[in-house]
Scaffold this active site. Structure first.
Site, mmCIF file in Angstrom:
data_model
loop_
_atom_site.group_PDB
_atom_site.id
_atom_site.type_symbol
_atom_site.label_atom_id
_atom_site.label_comp_id
_atom_site.label_asym_id
_atom_site.label_seq_id
_atom_site.Cartn_x
_atom_site.Cartn_y
_atom_site.Cartn_z
ATOM 1 N N LYS A 53 0.873 -1.337 0.013
ATOM 2 C CA LYS A 53 -0.112 0.061 0.156
ATOM 3 C C LYS A 53 0.783 0.993 0.047
ATOM 4 O O LYS A 53 0.628 2.022 -0.684
ATOM 5 C CB LYS A 53 -0.956 -0.095 1.045
ATOM 6 C CG LYS A 53 -1.924 -0.899 1.093
ATOM 7 C CD LYS A 53 -2.793 -1.275 2.414
ATOM 8 C CE LYS A 53 -3.948 -2.292 2.255
ATOM 9 N NZ LYS A 53 -4.471 -2.620 3.522
ATOM 10 N N GLN A 97 -4.101 -1.210 9.816
ATOM 11 C CA GLN A 97 -4.231 -2.509 9.072
ATOM 12 C C GLN A 97 -4.617 -3.588 10.263
ATOM 13 O O GLN A 97 -4.497 -3.401 11.349
ATOM 14 C CB GLN A 97 -2.738 -3.050 8.690
ATOM 15 C CG GLN A 97 -2.841 -4.407 7.785
ATOM 16 C CD GLN A 97 -3.287 -4.356 6.505
ATOM 17 O OE1 GLN A 97 -3.618 -3.140 6.055
ATOM 18 N NE2 GLN A 97 -4.069 -5.393 6.164
ATOM 19 N N ASP A 120 -10.427 3.628 4.672
ATOM 20 C CA ASP A 120 -10.786 2.246 4.567
ATOM 21 C C ASP A 120 -12.429 2.100 4.849
ATOM 22 O O ASP A 120 -12.990 1.077 4.384
ATOM 23 C CB ASP A 120 -10.505 1.604 5.990
ATOM 24 C CG ASP A 120 -9.038 0.638 5.671
ATOM 25 O OD1 ASP A 120 -8.978 0.186 4.653
ATOM 26 O OD2 ASP A 120 -8.337 0.662 6.551
HETATM 27 N N1 GUN Z 1 -7.010 -6.364 6.509
HETATM 28 C C1 GUN Z 1 -7.493 -7.027 5.628
HETATM 29 N N2 GUN Z 1 -8.121 -6.193 4.800
HETATM 30 C C2 GUN Z 1 -7.968 -4.962 5.013
HETATM 31 C C3 GUN Z 1 -8.420 -3.664 4.492
HETATM 32 O O1 GUN Z 1 -8.835 -3.526 3.517
HETATM 33 N N3 GUN Z 1 -7.970 -2.749 5.491
HETATM 34 C C4 GUN Z 1 -7.347 -2.760 6.527
HETATM 35 N N4 GUN Z 1 -7.310 -1.746 7.220
HETATM 36 N N5 GUN Z 1 -7.196 -3.917 7.081
HETATM 37 C C5 GUN Z 1 -7.295 -5.283 6.461
#
Ligand code: GUN
Length: 295
Positions: A53, A97, A120
């Site tokens: 990311k 995350q 998110d």
């Molecule tokens: N863990 C798995 N998918 C995601 C996501 O799209 N965002 C975040 N913050 N954590 C995740």
């Protein structure tokens, strides 16, 4: 019949090219979008995703700040960091995350993020905005990416029966809400199936578009798919494979080789939904920065 492959890699590339131009324009006006990612602990998959990311953000010209905290971090320390990021004018998007270490309450952490920086789309305010059809909501990245994939590959969900398999807060539930919206990419008839659904095959077979997000390989087999359906596979599962140097390969939730024989279009794993999630994170960050500029 063999299905068309919907390449998330290619569609994400096109979206990222569009975003590069938008970020360059914003930067000319002195408004560089900023993304902060927060990783707590040593989960190797999370570390990999967060790294991807941040690299993608940097490539797009987005100012990216990656904060990695030890597994021993307390909830109060994490909340203090989020408070700092909420107040930082150079940061327009905050991503924590998941999963977090068990000692930390996910819900409390997500609630602490400024909803306008919640790239998110997990804050309850944004969940509510999505549920009530607010067109300006920051929507969760994976389902938003799936809508883009459908539209850009000529599979508009409007008027179609979409079966979403999986009811997670990250994918299944927001997917259903996006598909229901009175907006481009919405207007679908939606069924949500899950682990307690009786006769999943019978339900899945009614789908014009089947979105599968359960995290279990082999969940959807050929007989569960209506001929000509569009199949979107959200799964990312490691399965043992001694023929590979690393000892495993990554597969989705769908039996790809057999389902591609009946579907009209299908997403591969890897190279399907995954790259779209990252592209949409960048899109949400740029959108958050544009709005902050207007505000
Ligand atoms: N863990 C798995 N998918 C995601 C996501 O799209 N965002 C975040 N913050 N954590 C995740």
């Amino acid at each position: 019949m063999s299905a068309t492959i919907i390449s998330g890699t290619e569609i994400a590339r096109a979206i990222r090219d569009e975003l590069n131009a938008q970020v360059a324009q914003l930067a000319e006006d002195g408004r560089v979008p900023g993304l902060a990612t927060v990783l707590v602990g040593e989960n190797p998959a999370s570390r990999l995703y967060v790294g991807m990311k941040n690299r993608a953000a940097a490539e797009a010209g987005i100012h990216s700040r990656q904060i990695t905290l030890p597994d021993t971090t307390t909830e109060d320390e994490l909340l203090a960091l989020i408070d700092e990021l909420n107040r930082d004018p150079a940061i327009h998007g905050i991503l924590v995350q998941l999963p977090l270490p068990r000692r930390i309450d996910d819900a409390k952490v997500l609630l602490a993020i400024d909803p306008d920086k919640d790239v998110d789309g997990f804050h309850p305010v944004n969940v509510g905005r999505l549920a009530t059809g607010d067109p300006d909501v920051l929507a969760p990245c994976t389902p938003r990416g799936i809508i883009e994939m459908l539209l850009r590959s000529g599979a508009d969900p409007s008027g179609k029966h979409v079966v979403v398999v999986g009811r997670s807060n990250i994918v299944g539930k927001p997917m259903a809400l996006l598909l229901l919206r009175k907006a481009p990419g919405g207007n679908a008839t939606v069924t949500v199936a899950h682990s307690r659904t009786a006769d999943l095959g019978a339900v899945a077979r009614t789908a014009d578009i089947l979105v599968v997000a359960v995290g279990w390989p082999g969940t959807i087999t050929r007989e569960m798919v209506k001929p000509g359906a569009v199949v979107i596979d959200v799964g990312t599962n490691r399965v043992d494979d001694p023929t590979r140097e690393r000892g495993y390969r990554v597969v989705g939730d769908v039996e790809f080789d057999e389902v591609r024989e009946v579907a009209s279009a299908i997403t591969p794993v890897p190279g399907g939904v995954g790259p779209m999630t990252i592209a949409m994170l960048l899109a949400n960050t740029v959108e958050a920065a544009v709005r902050r500029g207007r505000g």
